[in-house]
Design a protein around this motif. Sequence first.
Motif, mmCIF file in Angstrom:
data_model
loop_
_atom_site.group_PDB
_atom_site.id
_atom_site.type_symbol
_atom_site.label_atom_id
_atom_site.label_comp_id
_atom_site.label_asym_id
_atom_site.label_seq_id
_atom_site.Cartn_x
_atom_site.Cartn_y
_atom_site.Cartn_z
ATOM 1 N N ALA A 1 -54.298 -61.785 -12.716
ATOM 2 C CA ALA A 1 -54.657 -63.161 -13.090
ATOM 3 C C ALA A 1 -54.178 -63.528 -14.491
ATOM 4 O O ALA A 1 -54.072 -64.713 -14.811
ATOM 5 C CB ALA A 1 -56.171 -63.342 -12.987
ATOM 6 N N ASP A 2 -53.870 -62.537 -15.322
ATOM 7 C CA ASP A 2 -53.439 -62.793 -16.702
ATOM 8 C C ASP A 2 -51.942 -63.044 -16.845
ATOM 9 O O ASP A 2 -51.502 -63.581 -17.862
ATOM 10 C CB ASP A 2 -53.764 -61.583 -17.595
ATOM 11 C CG ASP A 2 -55.251 -61.294 -17.704
ATOM 12 O OD1 ASP A 2 -56.039 -62.252 -17.736
ATOM 13 O OD2 ASP A 2 -55.593 -60.095 -17.774
ATOM 14 N N VAL A 3 -51.152 -62.627 -15.877
ATOM 15 C CA VAL A 3 -49.699 -62.544 -16.060
ATOM 16 C C VAL A 3 -49.081 -63.872 -16.490
ATOM 17 O O VAL A 3 -48.327 -63.919 -17.472
ATOM 18 C CB VAL A 3 -49.012 -61.983 -14.795
ATOM 19 C CG1 VAL A 3 -47.493 -62.075 -14.917
ATOM 20 C CG2 VAL A 3 -49.447 -60.534 -14.559
ATOM 21 N N ASN B 1 -34.116 -60.937 -21.073
ATOM 22 C CA ASN B 1 -35.275 -60.103 -20.740
ATOM 23 C C ASN B 1 -36.290 -60.944 -19.977
ATOM 24 O O ASN B 1 -36.968 -61.779 -20.575
ATOM 25 C CB ASN B 1 -35.955 -59.551 -21.999
ATOM 26 C CG ASN B 1 -35.224 -58.406 -22.620
ATOM 27 O OD1 ASN B 1 -34.380 -57.787 -21.993
ATOM 28 N ND2 ASN B 1 -35.540 -58.109 -23.855
ATOM 29 N N ASP B 2 -36.389 -60.731 -18.684
ATOM 30 C CA ASP B 2 -37.362 -61.451 -17.880
ATOM 31 C C ASP B 2 -38.757 -60.910 -18.207
ATOM 32 O O ASP B 2 -39.038 -59.735 -17.939
ATOM 33 C CB ASP B 2 -37.048 -61.252 -16.397
ATOM 34 C CG ASP B 2 -37.971 -62.019 -15.481
ATOM 35 O OD1 ASP B 2 -39.117 -62.344 -15.884
ATOM 36 O OD2 ASP B 2 -37.556 -62.286 -14.337
ATOM 37 N N PRO B 3 -39.623 -61.720 -18.795
ATOM 38 C CA PRO B 3 -40.942 -61.209 -19.180
ATOM 39 C C PRO B 3 -41.776 -60.750 -17.986
ATOM 40 O O PRO B 3 -42.583 -59.830 -18.120
ATOM 41 C CB PRO B 3 -41.589 -62.384 -19.911
ATOM 42 C CG PRO B 3 -40.841 -63.588 -19.464
ATOM 43 C CD PRO B 3 -39.460 -63.133 -19.140
ATOM 44 N N TYR B 4 -41.578 -61.363 -16.833
ATOM 45 C CA TYR B 4 -42.307 -60.922 -15.637
ATOM 46 C C TYR B 4 -41.884 -59.504 -15.239
ATOM 47 O O TYR B 4 -42.719 -58.688 -14.844
ATOM 48 C CB TYR B 4 -42.086 -61.897 -14.477
ATOM 49 C CG TYR B 4 -42.814 -63.201 -14.662
ATOM 50 C CD1 TYR B 4 -44.164 -63.319 -14.334
ATOM 51 C CD2 TYR B 4 -42.158 -64.322 -15.164
ATOM 52 C CE1 TYR B 4 -44.835 -64.516 -14.511
ATOM 53 C CE2 TYR B 4 -42.816 -65.521 -15.340
ATOM 54 C CZ TYR B 4 -44.166 -65.613 -15.018
ATOM 55 O OH TYR B 4 -44.839 -66.800 -15.196
ATOM 56 N N VAL B 5 -40.606 -59.208 -15.367
ATOM 57 C CA VAL B 5 -40.117 -57.857 -15.072
ATOM 58 C C VAL B 5 -40.648 -56.876 -16.108
ATOM 59 O O VAL B 5 -41.074 -55.759 -15.766
ATOM 60 C CB VAL B 5 -38.571 -57.827 -15.010
ATOM 61 C CG1 VAL B 5 -38.043 -56.405 -14.907
ATOM 62 C CG2 VAL B 5 -38.077 -58.662 -13.834
ATOM 63 N N ASP B 6 -40.654 -57.277 -17.385
ATOM 64 C CA ASP B 6 -41.177 -56.395 -18.431
ATOM 65 C C ASP B 6 -42.646 -56.053 -18.170
ATOM 66 O O ASP B 6 -43.064 -54.903 -18.325
ATOM 67 C CB ASP B 6 -41.026 -57.036 -19.809
ATOM 68 C CG ASP B 6 -39.588 -57.050 -20.296
ATOM 69 O OD1 ASP B 6 -38.733 -56.377 -19.692
ATOM 70 O OD2 ASP B 6 -39.317 -57.741 -21.303
ATOM 71 N N VAL C 1 -54.550 -57.201 -23.350
ATOM 72 C CA VAL C 1 -54.792 -58.619 -23.612
ATOM 73 C C VAL C 1 -56.197 -58.803 -24.175
ATOM 74 O O VAL C 1 -57.104 -58.030 -23.875
ATOM 75 C CB VAL C 1 -54.632 -59.486 -22.340
ATOM 76 C CG1 VAL C 1 -53.238 -59.370 -21.764
ATOM 77 C CG2 VAL C 1 -55.666 -59.138 -21.284
ATOM 78 N N ALA C 2 -56.351 -59.846 -24.972
ATOM 79 C CA ALA C 2 -57.665 -60.293 -25.434
ATOM 80 C C ALA C 2 -57.772 -61.762 -25.083
ATOM 81 O O ALA C 2 -56.769 -62.486 -25.090
ATOM 82 C CB ALA C 2 -57.832 -60.081 -26.932
#
Length: 159
Positions: free
Chosen positions: A30-32, A49-54, A68-69
Amino acid sequence: MSTLPDGEPLAPVLAAAPAADGEFVEITDADVDQVVELWKTCGLTRPWNDPYVDIADARAGGGSTVLVARADGRVAATAMAGHDGHRGWLYYVAVAPELRSTGLGRAAVVAAEAWLVARGARKIQLMVRTTNTDVLDFYGRMGYTDQECTVLGRWVESG
């Protein structure tokens, strides 16, 4: 595995949910989207750099994670941590612009460092883009120093 002062193992505390505002926990599905949006807002993403892939890669193995916070129910800060078997690395340390200078960035680094130390890291490193000079003082205050080395890289074709 490292423990807290009361003897409690570190990893289960980081994985606890739901988290109180400002507490760092491992990313959930749910955070992605919120994490990617925060990284874009903070100027941390690059077209190559695809952040979803990272994020997916970090979550795929036990040697890395995204912490995450939240503040007011939204992702407010992140730190990606990875252990390469020798050193720990920090990536994507981000704080929502309106929450900067509140201690949340320091808390992100400390949480990621704790995650790495719990996995055996004896040294923690990070890379700062040469264009991101504003953050160098922040890391200096946290004890990070120039390691007097040049980072080289090259892209390799997969498949």
